[in-house]
Motif scaffolding. Sequence first.
Motif, mmCIF file in Angstrom:
data_model
loop_
_atom_site.group_PDB
_atom_site.id
_atom_site.type_symbol
_atom_site.label_atom_id
_atom_site.label_comp_id
_atom_site.label_asym_id
_atom_site.label_seq_id
_atom_site.Cartn_x
_atom_site.Cartn_y
_atom_site.Cartn_z
ATOM 1 N N VAL A 93 0.872 -1.189 0.000
ATOM 2 C CA VAL A 93 0.000 0.000 0.000
ATOM 3 C C VAL A 93 0.902 1.230 0.000
ATOM 4 C CG1 VAL A 93 -1.811 1.269 1.231
ATOM 5 C CG2 VAL A 93 -1.776 -1.229 1.316
ATOM 6 N N ARG A 94 0.540 2.219 -0.811
ATOM 7 C CA ARG A 94 1.358 3.442 -0.901
ATOM 8 C C ARG A 94 0.504 4.683 -0.667
ATOM 9 N NH1 ARG A 94 6.178 1.976 -3.357
ATOM 10 N NH2 ARG A 94 6.060 0.010 -4.515
ATOM 11 N N ASN A 95 1.009 5.540 0.231
ATOM 12 C CA ASN A 95 0.376 6.839 0.474
ATOM 13 C C ASN A 95 1.196 7.981 -0.127
ATOM 14 O OD1 ASN A 95 -1.787 5.807 2.187
ATOM 15 N ND2 ASN A 95 -0.159 5.360 3.662
ATOM 16 N N GLY A 99 10.618 4.629 -3.312
ATOM 17 C CA GLY A 99 11.121 3.326 -3.737
ATOM 18 C C GLY A 99 10.840 2.991 -5.180
ATOM 19 N N SER A 100 10.378 1.759 -5.403
ATOM 20 C CA SER A 100 10.207 1.263 -6.782
ATOM 21 C C SER A 100 9.127 2.044 -7.537
ATOM 22 C CB SER A 100 9.856 -0.227 -6.764
ATOM 23 O OG SER A 100 8.580 -0.437 -6.216
ATOM 24 N N PHE A 101 8.131 2.555 -6.811
ATOM 25 C CA PHE A 101 7.053 3.335 -7.447
ATOM 26 C C PHE A 101 7.634 4.619 -8.059
ATOM 27 C CE2 PHE A 101 3.751 6.657 -7.016
ATOM 28 C CZ PHE A 101 2.685 6.073 -7.690
ATOM 29 N N VAL A 174 4.570 6.113 4.797
ATOM 30 C CA VAL A 174 4.765 6.352 3.361
ATOM 31 C C VAL A 174 4.224 5.174 2.547
ATOM 32 C CG1 VAL A 174 6.545 6.637 1.566
ATOM 33 C CG2 VAL A 174 6.741 7.839 3.766
ATOM 34 N N ASP A 175 4.697 3.995 2.864
ATOM 35 C CA ASP A 175 4.206 2.777 2.196
ATOM 36 C C ASP A 175 4.517 1.577 3.072
ATOM 37 O OD1 ASP A 175 6.906 2.111 1.766
ATOM 38 O OD2 ASP A 175 6.935 2.962 -0.246
ATOM 39 N N PHE A 176 3.957 0.444 2.750
ATOM 40 C CA PHE A 176 4.250 -0.767 3.523
ATOM 41 C C PHE A 176 3.827 -1.998 2.742
ATOM 42 C CE2 PHE A 176 -0.146 -1.621 4.835
ATOM 43 C CZ PHE A 176 -0.731 -0.359 4.760
ATOM 44 N N LYS A 177 4.350 -3.134 3.212
ATOM 45 C CA LYS A 177 4.059 -4.420 2.575
ATOM 46 C C LYS A 177 3.374 -5.342 3.571
ATOM 47 C CE LYS A 177 6.718 -7.685 2.987
ATOM 48 N NZ LYS A 177 6.804 -8.971 3.740
ATOM 49 N N LEU A 178 2.318 -5.993 3.139
ATOM 50 C CA LEU A 178 1.624 -6.964 3.986
ATOM 51 C C LEU A 178 1.665 -8.339 3.341
ATOM 52 C CD1 LEU A 178 -1.671 -4.971 4.745
ATOM 53 C CD2 LEU A 178 0.364 -5.133 6.203
ATOM 54 N N CYS A 199 7.859 -1.395 6.362
ATOM 55 C CA CYS A 199 7.158 -0.113 6.153
ATOM 56 C C CYS A 199 8.185 0.966 5.831
ATOM 57 C CB CYS A 199 6.466 0.355 7.427
ATOM 58 S SG CYS A 199 5.277 -0.768 8.144
ATOM 59 N N ARG A 200 7.774 1.980 5.078
ATOM 60 C CA ARG A 200 8.587 3.204 5.029
ATOM 61 C C ARG A 200 7.959 4.204 5.990
ATOM 62 N NH1 ARG A 200 9.646 2.104 -0.544
ATOM 63 N NH2 ARG A 200 11.892 1.800 -0.707
ATOM 64 N N LEU A 201 8.779 4.653 6.944
ATOM 65 C CA LEU A 201 8.312 5.561 7.984
ATOM 66 C C LEU A 201 9.219 6.787 7.971
ATOM 67 C CD1 LEU A 201 8.086 2.796 10.765
ATOM 68 C CD2 LEU A 201 6.184 3.683 9.401
ATOM 69 N N TYR A 215 19.304 0.933 6.114
ATOM 70 C CA TYR A 215 20.193 -0.188 5.766
ATOM 71 C C TYR A 215 20.346 -0.325 4.238
ATOM 72 C CZ TYR A 215 21.722 -5.034 5.184
ATOM 73 O OH TYR A 215 22.394 -6.165 4.797
ATOM 74 N N ARG A 216 19.199 -0.304 3.528
ATOM 75 C CA ARG A 216 19.248 -0.458 2.064
ATOM 76 C C ARG A 216 20.159 0.582 1.427
ATOM 77 N NH1 ARG A 216 13.472 -0.244 2.413
ATOM 78 N NH2 ARG A 216 12.505 -2.312 2.324
ATOM 79 N N ARG A 217 20.087 1.816 1.950
ATOM 80 C CA ARG A 217 20.795 2.936 1.315
ATOM 81 C C ARG A 217 22.060 3.344 2.078
ATOM 82 N NH1 ARG A 217 15.460 6.589 -0.462
ATOM 83 N NH2 ARG A 217 14.328 4.821 -1.361
HETATM 84 N N1 UDP Z 1 8.797 -4.202 0.989
HETATM 85 C C1 UDP Z 1 9.027 -5.276 1.837
HETATM 86 N N2 UDP Z 1 9.569 -6.413 1.315
HETATM 87 C C2 UDP Z 1 9.893 -6.540 0.008
HETATM 88 C C3 UDP Z 1 9.661 -5.453 -0.848
HETATM 89 C C4 UDP Z 1 9.112 -4.299 -0.330
HETATM 90 O O1 UDP Z 1 8.728 -5.214 3.028
HETATM 91 O O2 UDP Z 1 10.369 -7.620 -0.403
HETATM 92 C C5 UDP Z 1 8.202 -2.961 1.519
HETATM 93 C C6 UDP Z 1 9.210 -1.832 1.578
HETATM 94 O O3 UDP Z 1 9.819 -1.768 2.850
HETATM 95 C C7 UDP Z 1 8.346 -0.614 1.342
HETATM 96 C C8 UDP Z 1 7.198 -1.133 0.465
HETATM 97 O O4 UDP Z 1 7.181 -2.541 0.644
HETATM 98 O O5 UDP Z 1 7.809 -0.166 2.559
HETATM 99 C C9 UDP Z 1 7.333 -0.782 -0.994
HETATM 100 O O6 UDP Z 1 8.590 -1.201 -1.455
HETATM 101 P P1 UDP Z 1 9.055 -0.869 -2.955
HETATM 102 O O7 UDP Z 1 8.153 -1.543 -3.933
HETATM 103 O O8 UDP Z 1 9.186 0.605 -3.109
HETATM 104 O O9 UDP Z 1 10.418 -1.604 -3.099
HETATM 105 P P2 UDP Z 1 11.910 -1.184 -2.710
HETATM 106 O O10 UDP Z 1 12.273 -0.028 -3.582
HETATM 107 O O11 UDP Z 1 11.861 -0.878 -1.256
HETATM 108 O O12 UDP Z 1 12.658 -2.439 -2.990
#
Ligand code: UDP
Length: 236
Positions: A93-95, A99-101, A174-178, A199-201, A215-217
Motif C-alpha cells: 500500500v502506498r500513500n 522506492g520502486s514506485f 509512506v508505504d508498507f508491505k503486507l 514499512c517506510r516511515l 540499511y538499504r541505502r
Molecule cells: N517491501 C518489503 N519487502 C519486500 C519489498 C518491499 O517489506 O520484499 C516494503 C518496503 O519496505 C516498502 C514497500 O514494501 O515499505 C514498498 O517497497 P518498494 O516496492 O518501493 O520496493 P523497494 O524499492 O523498497 O525495494
Amino acid sequence: MEKGQLLYQGKAKELFQTEQPDLIWVEYLNQATALNGAKKDQIKGKGELNNQITSLIFQRLDEKGIRSHFVEQISETEQIIQAVDIIPLEVVVRNIAAGSFSKRLAIPEGTPVKFPIVEFYFKNDELDDPMIIEDHIKVLDIATDEEITTLKTMALAVDEVLSELFDEIGILLVDFKLEFGRTRDGSILLADEISPDTCRLWDKATNEHLDKDIYRRDLGDLIPVYQEVLNRLKGE
Ligand code: UDP
C-alpha cells in the motif's frame, strides 16, 4: 508451550512447531537483507525490536477489528502465531511516492499519491518478486476474485489504522508491505510482520528515514532508529 521442530527458515524469522498443530512459535532473527538477499548482515538487537514493534502493531490492529495471525508475544525475540498457509503475494500500500514506485514512474520521492494504492507482487525469489496484476493472480490460481477483493479491503483498512497510529507519534506512513494467509477453514488472516523492515516511515518533523532504507541505502546505524520507533509506539 513447547518449541518443537524447525518448520521454516526465513531471512528474518524462524518458525517452529509447537505441541498444538494450529500454533507456531516464531523467533525474530538479527539478520538484515536487501536486494533480494544480495546484501546481508547480522545486526544485533534487530530481532527483538521487530518482534516488539510487530506485536504492538498487531495488538493495535486487533483492537480496531483487524484480525491477524498474532496470538501473543512470549519473549523479547519470540511470539506465538496461528498457523496459516501463506498466500504467495506481497500486498503493498502506498500513500506517498517512494522506492520502486518513484523509480518506475519517475515520480519524485515524497510526492503524495492521490489516494492510497494497492499493488500486488508475486512472492517468488527465482523471479525476483515481480509485480503482477489481478488477472495474473487468478490465472496462476494464487487467489480468487473474492479473495483479491478481501486482500485489498483489508490492506486499505490496515492503512487507515496505521496511518493514524503513526501520525499520532509524529511519523508519516509512506508505504508498507503486507502478507496474508489462509486458516484451515479458508478464511484470510493478516500474517507475517509489520515493522520498520516492511514499512517506510518518515519523521514528520525532519523527513528522516525511520525504517530499513537506513540499511538499504547505507544511511547509518539501524538500531537507534528502530528503537526510536518502538519508544514512540510505547509512548516513551
Ligand atoms: N517491501 C518489503 N519487502 C519486500 C519489498 C518491499 O517489506 O520484499 C516494503 C518496503 O519496505 C516498502 C514497500 O514494501 O515499505 C514498498 O517497497 P518498494 O516496492 O518501493 O520496493 P523497494 O524499492 O523498497 O525495494
